[in-house]
Design a protein around this motif. Sequence first.
Motif, PDB file in Angstrom:
ATOM      1  N   GLU A  10     -41.528 -24.150 -39.289  1.00 16.24           N
ATOM      2  CA  GLU A  10     -41.832 -22.885 -38.629  1.00 16.24           C
ATOM      3  C   GLU A  10     -43.314 -22.651 -38.882  1.00 16.24           C
ATOM      4  OE1 GLU A  10     -38.469 -19.946 -39.734  1.00 16.24           O
ATOM      5  OE2 GLU A  10     -38.119 -21.753 -40.894  1.00 16.24           O
ATOM      6  N   ASP A 192     -43.464 -22.328 -42.806  1.00 15.41           N
ATOM      7  CA  ASP A 192     -42.235 -22.416 -43.574  1.00 15.41           C
ATOM      8  C   ASP A 192     -41.710 -23.818 -43.317  1.00 15.41           C
ATOM      9  OD1 ASP A 192     -42.667 -19.755 -44.006  1.00 15.41           O
ATOM     10  OD2 ASP A 192     -41.109 -19.066 -42.620  1.00 15.41           O
ATOM     11  N   GLU A 210     -35.414 -24.029 -47.653  1.00 14.76           N
ATOM     12  CA  GLU A 210     -36.597 -23.535 -46.939  1.00 14.76           C
ATOM     13  C   GLU A 210     -37.700 -23.217 -47.938  1.00 14.76           C
ATOM     14  OE1 GLU A 210     -37.335 -20.141 -43.556  1.00 14.76           O
ATOM     15  OE2 GLU A 210     -36.315 -19.500 -45.372  1.00 14.76           O
ATOM     16  N   LYS A 212     -41.121 -21.317 -48.221  1.00 15.16           N
ATOM     17  CA  LYS A 212     -41.803 -20.257 -47.468  1.00 15.16           C
ATOM     18  C   LYS A 212     -43.308 -20.290 -47.629  1.00 15.16           C
ATOM     19  CE  LYS A 212     -39.157 -16.930 -45.493  1.00 15.16           C
ATOM     20  NZ  LYS A 212     -39.250 -17.084 -44.042  1.00 15.16           N
TER      21      LYS A 212
END
Length: 475
Positions: A10, A192, A210, A212
């Motif tokens: 992301e 991310d 994940e 971040k």
Amino acid sequence: MNYKAVIGLEMHCELKSNSKVFSSAKNGYSEIPNEFVRPVDMAFPGSLPVVNKKCVKDALKMSLALNCTQPEYMYFDRKNYYYPDLPKGYQITQMESPVGINGKTIIELNGKEIPVYIHDIHLEEDAASLDHYYSTSCIDYNRAGVPLLELVTEPCLSSADEAVAFLEHMRSIYQFCDVSEGDTKKGQIRCDVNVSIMEEDDKEFGTRVEIKNVNSFGGVHDAIEYEIKRQSTLKREGRYNEVEQETRRWDEETQSTIHMRSKVDAVDYKYFVEPNIPKYKITKEWLEEIKKEIPELPLECKHKYMEKYGLSDYDASVIIKEKDYVDYYEECLSLGIDAKTGSNWLTTQILGEINHEEISLKDFYVTPKLLKQIVDATKEGTISSKQAKEIFLKSCTEKKEPKSYMSQENAQISDENELNQIVGSIMERSQTQIEQYKNGKTNLFDYFVGQVMKETRGKANPVLTKEIITKYLNS
Ligand code: ADP
Ligand code: MG
């Protein structure tokens, strides 16, 4: 046993614009906290957002450049959560109808083409930034409401190198399309990173973790490698159940990922359509107009450099990494600098120097015009390639035109008559050596070259010198 890694990214990228995405405050950086703020950025009651059309246009441009499908209507959603850097208690973003879905872009890594699938790309606002001090934290609203484009890939990447190649590829596309500077040092790109591992013939993906807000490409690389290793070790030791769906963060200091929260207590954002921004129809005509503004993209540019100018894959890849590099290179070409010569200067000396000086190429003293002085003088033979490098470095540090270092005094001697005379007089006093040479001691050739260099204090044009010496010895 080695496991297969599955990675999805992301990527958040701040867009260029005069004002913020939903307010008229300036979109910029300031040493002074809270300088660029309007009531809506601080969530004052009664203040309303107004959409910045330029940001929507740039978001659509990226959507088109990444071969996504665009929605019929532009509208936004509220993502509700509380955090001190989010004064409204919600972020305006796009969930239901992003500016782009189902995209695809091709990256190249080690000469191999790899397709990367884009799940979606959406426009949203950045949060304020928090500055933490010893016993207090301060909020700076300058960043609150800065336009942000979030791009979500499918879980289709398979190594840290691929992930970084994708990010670099994306950064150049943002720059080429002129929608962002893509400057990681200014925090304009943050990622991310989602990582899981699986066995080669597994039908389903493993549990994803994940990481971040990683804010450098190096960080992304190291975090992925670390996570693959950590998960693989647990799996190998029969402790794969300890890999849980969680959010971790990358810790630069310890070079490891650290648990932040598990997805079990995942936040429920209670999305709903942002009621203060009316739906906006995206017409075909507008999309067509935007499409026309998409320039040649990095990969096409790279192939052009390889096919048309004969650059190596490596050199062409280096040049297309940053729009600034391409601009510099194109200017060299338009000034008539030979394509390979220009590429050699740029990818070695020039990039080396700007890294050393820690400046951007835009601020570099030796512009293509000045570089041309050096290139021309080398071509004409007035300076040697060694001198060219020395003059280049002097020019960088002393900020004086290369020309000013090319005085008569240290110019290379390329005049055939002059060299003829010098070689002639050396030969006259070297009868013994000439005889030895003719009797088979051919390595004495270097002796003659050495004598000429000594006489001219290294300024004799070496190619010409060797030609003339050969002529003498064969006569
Ligand atoms: P969230 O809202 O929790 O972030 P998303 O469904 O939006 O979840 O997925 C976020 C990212 O996770 C996407 O980039 C996707 O490619 C990636 N992803 C999904 N499943 C996996 C997996 N098993 N391994 C690695 N990455 C994954
Ligand atoms: Mg996420």
